[in-house]
Each structure stands twice: as structure tokens, then as C-alpha cells.
Design a protein around this motif. Structure first.
Motif, PDB file in Angstrom:
ATOM      1  N   ALA A 326      20.460 -60.526 -33.643  1.00  0.00           N
ATOM      2  CA  ALA A 326      21.216 -59.567 -32.942  1.00  0.00           C
ATOM      3  C   ALA A 326      22.550 -59.259 -33.415  1.00  0.00           C
ATOM      4  N   CYS A 327      22.971 -60.249 -34.449  1.00  0.00           N
ATOM      5  CA  CYS A 327      24.353 -60.084 -35.248  1.00  0.00           C
ATOM      6  C   CYS A 327      24.215 -60.056 -36.470  1.00  0.00           C
ATOM      7  N   ARG A 328      23.076 -60.218 -37.293  1.00  0.00           N
ATOM      8  CA  ARG A 328      22.991 -59.910 -38.657  1.00  0.00           C
ATOM      9  C   ARG A 328      22.769 -58.638 -38.988  1.00  0.00           C
ATOM     10  N   LEU A 329      21.701 -58.017 -38.326  1.00  0.00           N
ATOM     11  CA  LEU A 329      21.832 -56.349 -38.309  1.00  0.00           C
ATOM     12  C   LEU A 329      22.912 -55.939 -37.874  1.00  0.00           C
ATOM     13  N   GLY A 330      23.030 -54.629 -37.926  1.00  0.00           N
ATOM     14  CA  GLY A 330      24.192 -53.917 -37.422  1.00  0.00           C
ATOM     15  C   GLY A 330      24.085 -53.449 -36.020  1.00  0.00           C
ATOM     16  N   GLY A 331      23.824 -54.487 -35.098  1.00  0.00           N
ATOM     17  CA  GLY A 331      24.056 -54.238 -33.489  1.00  0.00           C
ATOM     18  C   GLY A 331      22.648 -53.810 -33.087  1.00  0.00           C
ATOM     19  N   VAL A 332      22.561 -53.385 -31.867  1.00  0.00           N
ATOM     20  CA  VAL A 332      21.399 -53.024 -30.867  1.00  0.00           C
ATOM     21  C   VAL A 332      20.743 -51.687 -31.699  1.00  0.00           C
ATOM     22  N   ASN A 333      21.495 -50.871 -32.406  1.00  0.00           N
ATOM     23  CA  ASN A 333      20.807 -49.686 -32.819  1.00  0.00           C
ATOM     24  C   ASN A 333      19.848 -49.898 -34.157  1.00  0.00           C
ATOM     25  N   GLU A 334      20.406 -50.747 -34.921  1.00  0.00           N
ATOM     26  CA  GLU A 334      19.600 -50.889 -36.137  1.00  0.00           C
ATOM     27  C   GLU A 334      18.276 -52.036 -35.547  1.00  0.00           C
ATOM     28  N   ASN A 335      18.453 -53.019 -34.666  1.00  0.00           N
ATOM     29  CA  ASN A 335      17.563 -53.707 -34.233  1.00  0.00           C
ATOM     30  C   ASN A 335      16.384 -52.746 -33.365  1.00  0.00           C
ATOM     31  N   LEU A 336      16.701 -51.869 -32.851  1.00  0.00           N
ATOM     32  CA  LEU A 336      15.866 -50.946 -32.247  1.00  0.00           C
ATOM     33  C   LEU A 336      15.049 -50.481 -33.217  1.00  0.00           C
ATOM     34  N   ALA A 337      15.463 -49.982 -34.323  1.00  0.00           N
ATOM     35  CA  ALA A 337      14.890 -49.276 -35.415  1.00  0.00           C
ATOM     36  C   ALA A 337      13.693 -50.479 -36.112  1.00  0.00           C
ATOM     37  N   VAL A 338      14.084 -51.625 -36.259  1.00  0.00           N
ATOM     38  CA  VAL A 338      13.252 -52.581 -36.548  1.00  0.00           C
ATOM     39  C   VAL A 338      12.074 -53.044 -35.768  1.00  0.00           C
ATOM     40  N   ILE A 339      12.583 -52.954 -34.529  1.00  0.00           N
ATOM     41  CA  ILE A 339      11.502 -53.340 -33.386  1.00  0.00           C
ATOM     42  C   ILE A 339      10.412 -52.272 -33.325  1.00  0.00           C
ATOM     43  N   LEU A 340      10.832 -51.164 -33.510  1.00  0.00           N
ATOM     44  CA  LEU A 340      10.024 -50.116 -33.773  1.00  0.00           C
ATOM     45  C   LEU A 340       8.967 -49.927 -35.039  1.00  0.00           C
ATOM     46  N   MET A 341       9.590 -50.089 -35.989  1.00  0.00           N
ATOM     47  CA  MET A 341       8.922 -50.469 -37.318  1.00  0.00           C
ATOM     48  C   MET A 341       7.793 -51.735 -37.389  1.00  0.00           C
ATOM     49  N   ALA A 342       8.363 -52.772 -36.719  1.00  0.00           N
ATOM     50  CA  ALA A 342       7.242 -53.738 -36.460  1.00  0.00           C
ATOM     51  C   ALA A 342       6.016 -53.432 -35.641  1.00  0.00           C
ATOM     52  N   ALA A 343       6.450 -52.656 -34.883  1.00  0.00           N
ATOM     53  CA  ALA A 343       5.172 -52.189 -33.781  1.00  0.00           C
ATOM     54  C   ALA A 343       4.294 -51.204 -34.637  1.00  0.00           C
ATOM     55  N   LYS A 344       4.697 -50.460 -35.321  1.00  0.00           N
ATOM     56  CA  LYS A 344       4.001 -49.726 -36.235  1.00  0.00           C
ATOM     57  C   LYS A 344       2.814 -50.503 -37.082  1.00  0.00           C
ATOM     58  N   PHE A 345       3.526 -51.556 -37.703  1.00  0.00           N
ATOM     59  CA  PHE A 345       2.739 -52.493 -38.633  1.00  0.00           C
ATOM     60  C   PHE A 345       2.119 -53.504 -37.541  1.00  0.00           C
ATOM     61  N   ASP A 346       2.238 -53.539 -36.333  1.00  0.00           N
ATOM     62  CA  ASP A 346       1.578 -54.572 -35.632  1.00  0.00           C
ATOM     63  C   ASP A 346       1.930 -55.943 -35.868  1.00  0.00           C
ATOM     64  N   VAL A 347       3.182 -56.186 -36.330  1.00  0.00           N
ATOM     65  CA  VAL A 347       3.705 -57.320 -36.679  1.00  0.00           C
ATOM     66  C   VAL A 347       4.682 -57.909 -35.357  1.00  0.00           C
ATOM     67  N   PRO A 348       4.451 -58.995 -34.916  1.00  0.00           N
ATOM     68  CA  PRO A 348       5.068 -59.535 -33.534  1.00  0.00           C
ATOM     69  C   PRO A 348       6.608 -59.775 -33.873  1.00  0.00           C
ATOM     70  N   VAL A 349       7.530 -59.375 -33.144  1.00  0.00           N
ATOM     71  CA  VAL A 349       8.879 -59.552 -33.039  1.00  0.00           C
ATOM     72  C   VAL A 349       9.091 -60.757 -32.151  1.00  0.00           C
ATOM     73  N   CYS A 350       9.677 -61.946 -32.843  1.00  0.00           N
ATOM     74  CA  CYS A 350       9.796 -63.264 -32.549  1.00  0.00           C
ATOM     75  C   CYS A 350      11.374 -63.479 -32.871  1.00  0.00           C
ATOM     76  N   PRO A 351      12.350 -63.180 -31.983  1.00  0.00           N
ATOM     77  CA  PRO A 351      13.753 -63.070 -32.618  1.00  0.00           C
ATOM     78  C   PRO A 351      14.470 -64.482 -33.028  1.00  0.00           C
ATOM     79  N   HIS A 352      15.247 -64.509 -34.092  1.00  0.00           N
ATOM     80  CA  HIS A 352      16.156 -65.648 -34.268  1.00  0.00           C
ATOM     81  C   HIS A 352      17.247 -65.839 -33.069  1.00  0.00           C
ATOM     82  N   ALA A 353      17.512 -67.058 -32.693  1.00  0.00           N
ATOM     83  CA  ALA A 353      18.579 -66.993 -31.612  1.00  0.00           C
ATOM     84  C   ALA A 353      19.115 -68.405 -32.080  1.00  0.00           C
TER      85      ALA A 353
END
Length: 441
Positions: A326-353
Motif C-alpha cells: 500500500a505504500c511502496r507503490l504510489g498509493g491506491v491508484n497505482e495499486n488498482l492498476a496492479v490488481i487489474l493487471m494481475a487479474a488479467k494474468f490470473d496471478v493471485p494478489v496476496c498483499p505484503h503487510a
């Protein structure tokens, strides 16, 4: 929503976690979990809070970067930002002189995250919704309009992102009802810090099992004999039926990663996290291919600098688990982009916390992913540190994140905590300095 941002302040907040070796791993042996805490004041009742995470020394540099970027934010009407968020985001990341010290990576980018996270906190508070609800309720076109697609259009175009979201409208209400009722699964890293003695690891595993956790992560990478012993301890305690992950925190060379993990394969970890340099896409791809027959995937993203690198990891099959931060990328906007790309490649999103407040933030992103993008339940990292300093801390019940309901991004910290842990003059740091336990930089 017709209010204006009138001030941006930032505070250097540090917690002396190094004293107990909390958070210790192969690369970060004595971290002091820290954050650059941002407050955006408006000329209304709304105040937005955001932050980015560091591990101690250098946090003051991030604070300086926030101050430099604040000139682009103060004086702006929030409706102008939210009506064209992608353009405003690009303005922050592409200021014609400050871009040179990025671009879109390093100190300047994580400082951007702190400001952007605070802006989303304001938006969610104005709408009276938790962040996850704000973004799940948005029309697909509106949500996609917040994303800067520069450099990723060859993999994901805006229209394609809209279609992903529209396709997932079916069953959306049922998924929201389900997640509110059941919660979101967590795995724990709190048992397996590298600096913990064996007896403590055993005890913490027992305690985590009693709390309902079924997924456990162990830090590895300093000594193979120690890793074998510690993985054996954890596997003995959690049993064969529960899930084990391993995390090397970038310690190894590419071939070393493969050789080391072959020796740990008997403990049946489902992934090795950050085996090598976070920038080495081809190296991660090589490791992924070599470990596939051992049923060990590669997880990475905790220190992946931007959406462009995530794009390449996904294109190259270099990650089997996508770990947004949530803080390495440029906030929510860029995380939304990565979540959508991961969905296209069918790669599970398992966040670092873990860290300072990362659990509080990423829960919102995973809930959105499940309801609007993937429709699949994944897992979120959980570390039992420092939640008591937040006004709306995460709640874990029976190994599951309970869904936040308060308006905002769960990013408000208690004023008392800020005053105690502000570096170097907060009361806690003054006491430690006087006692000779900690020295000011």
C-alpha cells in the motif's frame, strides 16, 4: 466536496522495534518500524491522513520529499483532484524537476504514496464510507479514470480494465455480503522472525494456532542449517495440514535461491518470497521455472518499485503470487492498476503487510479485489505489531481480518502515539536516549 486543501504536514514517527528484534529478517536485522505520517487539512471539517512505511534511518529523508511534493497539493480543491485523479497523480509523479530523483521509484515515490493515501482518506471520509466501499461502489469508468495507464497500455488498456470490472458485476452483492459475514483470511509472520530463539518460535506457533491461524511464514536466508532447524520447528508445531511460506528478503543470488530452496522443499512451503533482487525480473523467472517441479512458487512485490516492474514480472511469469504494498507503490491508484493487471494474468494478489499500518491499509485493497476484480479469496499478511497506535486498528478473529466499517482508509493514528514516538523528540525516544538504549541520529 467543494473544499480546498489548505495545509500539508508530515511527522517522522519511529518505533524502537529493534530492541526486541521484531521484524528481523535476513536483510533487515534490527529494524525500527517507522512511518512518514501525513496530515492534509482542508477548509472544511475533513482531514486526510496517510503514511508510508520505512524501517528507521532514512525516514527523515522521506519526510523531506513529502514537504517538497506538498507544494503541488496545498491550494488545490479536492473536487478538482477527484474529478481527474489520474492527471493529478501524474502531476505528482512527473513534476519536471523532482521526477529526476525517481522517476516513480525510491524515496520520491513512497513519499508520493503518503500524500496519495491521505487524499483517498479524505475522499472516503467525505463519502462517509470505508475506502474499500468507496471504490467497490464506483462505476467502472469512474474507478478506471483514477489510474494512470502510462507505460502499461501494452498489457492493460483503460477499456480493458473497464470490461474486467463490468464482467465482475454479476454476483458482486453476494460477494460483499459474504466478505462482511466471513472476513478475509490472514497468514501470520509474527512467529518466524529471524532473530527469535527456537523456544519463542514454538510458543508463538502454539499461540497463533489457538487464535485460528492456519497459514504461517518463516524468515530464511542467513544460514541453511538454521533455516532447516527453524522450518522443522514450525512444521512440527503447525502440522502437515497447515500452510507454510518462506521469505528470504532479497538475500540470495539466483542460483543460490534455487539451491537453498531445494534443501527446504521437504517442508513443503508454497512460496519463497523475495529470493533475490526485487528488480531482477529475469532472475525471478529463472527461479520460478526451477522450483515449479517442487511445487514452490515465487512471491514478490513488497519492494517492487512501480506498476511497470509489476507488468514485467507478470509478463515473464516471474511471480506466482503478487504482493502489492500500500505504500511502496504510489498509493491506491497505482495499486488498482496492479490488481487489474494481475487479474488479467490470473496471478493471485496476496498483499505484503505488517510494518506500521500496512495491515490497516491493504485490507481495503484485498476486499476490493475479491468483490470487484478476481472474485476469489486470497490471503493477506498479518503481523501483530503496533496496531494499538491506530484509531481504527485491524481486527483479527479466528485467523480472519474483520471488514472495516469506519469511514476513511483506516489511517488515523492516535495523537498520543504521534507525540510519544515522533523522532527524535517524542517522549519515548527521549526516555530511551536518556537511558542509553537509543541514540539520536
Amino acid at each position: 466536496m467543494d473544499c480546498q486543501i489548505i495545509a500539508c504536514s508530515v511527522r517522522d514517527i519511529r518505533f524502537p522495534t529493534s530492541i526486541g528484534l521484531h521484524g528481523s529478517d535476513a536483510m533487515n536485522k534490527q529494524p525500527d518500524y517507522s512511518c512518514s505520517f501525513v496530515e492534509l487539512k482542508t477548509d472544511s471539517q475533513y482531514i486526510g491522513n496517510g503514511f508510508t512505511f520505512t524501517v528507521g534511518r532514512g525516514n527523515e529523508i522521506v519526510c523531506c520529499a513529502v514537504e517538497a511534493l506538498s507544494k503541488l497539493v496545498v491550494g488545490t480543491k479536492v473536487k478538482d483532484i477527484f474529478n481527474d485523479f489520474s492527471s493529478f497523480w501524474r502531476r505528482l509523479t512527473s513534476e519536471d524537476q523532482m521526477r529526476w530523483i525517481g522517476p516513480e521509484k525510491g524515496v520520491i515515490h513512497i513519499a508520493t504514496a503518503a500524500i496519495v493515501n491521505a487524499l483517498w482518506d479524505i475522499w472516503a471520509k467525505i463519502e462517509g464510507k470505508p475506502l474499500w466501499k468507496l471504490i467497490t461502489d464506483m462505476e467502472p469508468e469512474k474507478l478506471v479514470s483514477t489510474i494512470d495507464f502510462r507505460y502499461i497500455r501494452d498489457v492493460l488498456a483503460p477499456g480493458e480494465a473497464v470490461e474486467i470490472l463490468k464482467k465482475m458485476r454479476n454476483g458482486k452483492t453476494k460477494r460483499e455480503e459474504y466478505i462482511l459475514r466471513e472476513g478475509y483470511p490472514a497468514y501470520t509472520t509474527s512467529c518466524g522472525w529471524l532473530g527469535y530463539p527456537d523456544e519463542k518460535i514454538r510458543q508463538l506457533c502454539k499461540e497463533a494456532l489457538a487464535k485460528g491461524f492456519t497459514q504461517f511464514k518463516v524468515k530464511v536466508g542467513s544460514n541453511i542449517d538454521d533455516d532447516i532447524r527453524r522450518c522443522q520447528i514450525v512444521r512440527e508445531e503447525i502440522g502437515a495440514e497447515n500452510i507454510l511460506m518462506t521469505d528470504a528478503n532479497q538475500k540470495w543470488e539466483v542460483q543460490e535461491s534455487i539451491d537453498w530452496m531445494k534443501k527446504l522443499a521437504k517442508f513443503k512451503p508454497i512460496w519463497i518470497e523475495e529470493p533475490t533482487s526485487p528488480d531482477d525480473v529475469i532472475g525471478h523467472s529463472t527461479i520460478s521455472k526451477a522450483l515449479k517441479s517442487y511445487n514452490i512458487g515465487v512471491a514478490t512485490g513488497e519492494q517492487c518499485q512501480n506498476r511497470i516492474l509489476f507488468k514485467q514480472f507478470l509478463q515473464m511469469g516471474a511471480m506466482q503470487f503478487c504482493q502489492i504494498d500500500a505504500c511502496r507503490l504510489g498509493g491506491v491508484n497505482e495499486n488498482l492498476a496492479v490488481i487489474l493487471m494481475a487479474a488479467k494474468f490470473d496471478v493471485p494478489v496476496c498483499p505484503h503487510a505488517g510494518g506500521v499500518g500496512l495491515c490497516e491499509l491493504v485490507q481495503h485493497l484485498s476486499i476490493f479485489d475479491y468483490i470487484c476484480v478476481s472474485g476469489k479469496i486470497r490471503v493477506i499478511e498479518y503481523v501483530d505489531h503496533l496496531h494499538e497506535h491506530f484509531k481504527e486498528p485491524v481486527v483479527i478473529r479466528n485467523g480472519y481480518y474483520q471488514i472495516p466499517v469506519a469511514a476513511g482508509y483506516s489511517s488515523d493514528m492516535k495523537e498520543e502515539s504521534l507525540n510519544q514516538y515522533e523522532y527524535p523528540n517524542g517522549t519515548i525516544w527521549q526516555e530511551l536516549s536518556t537511558a542509553g538504549v537509543a541514540k539520536k541520529d
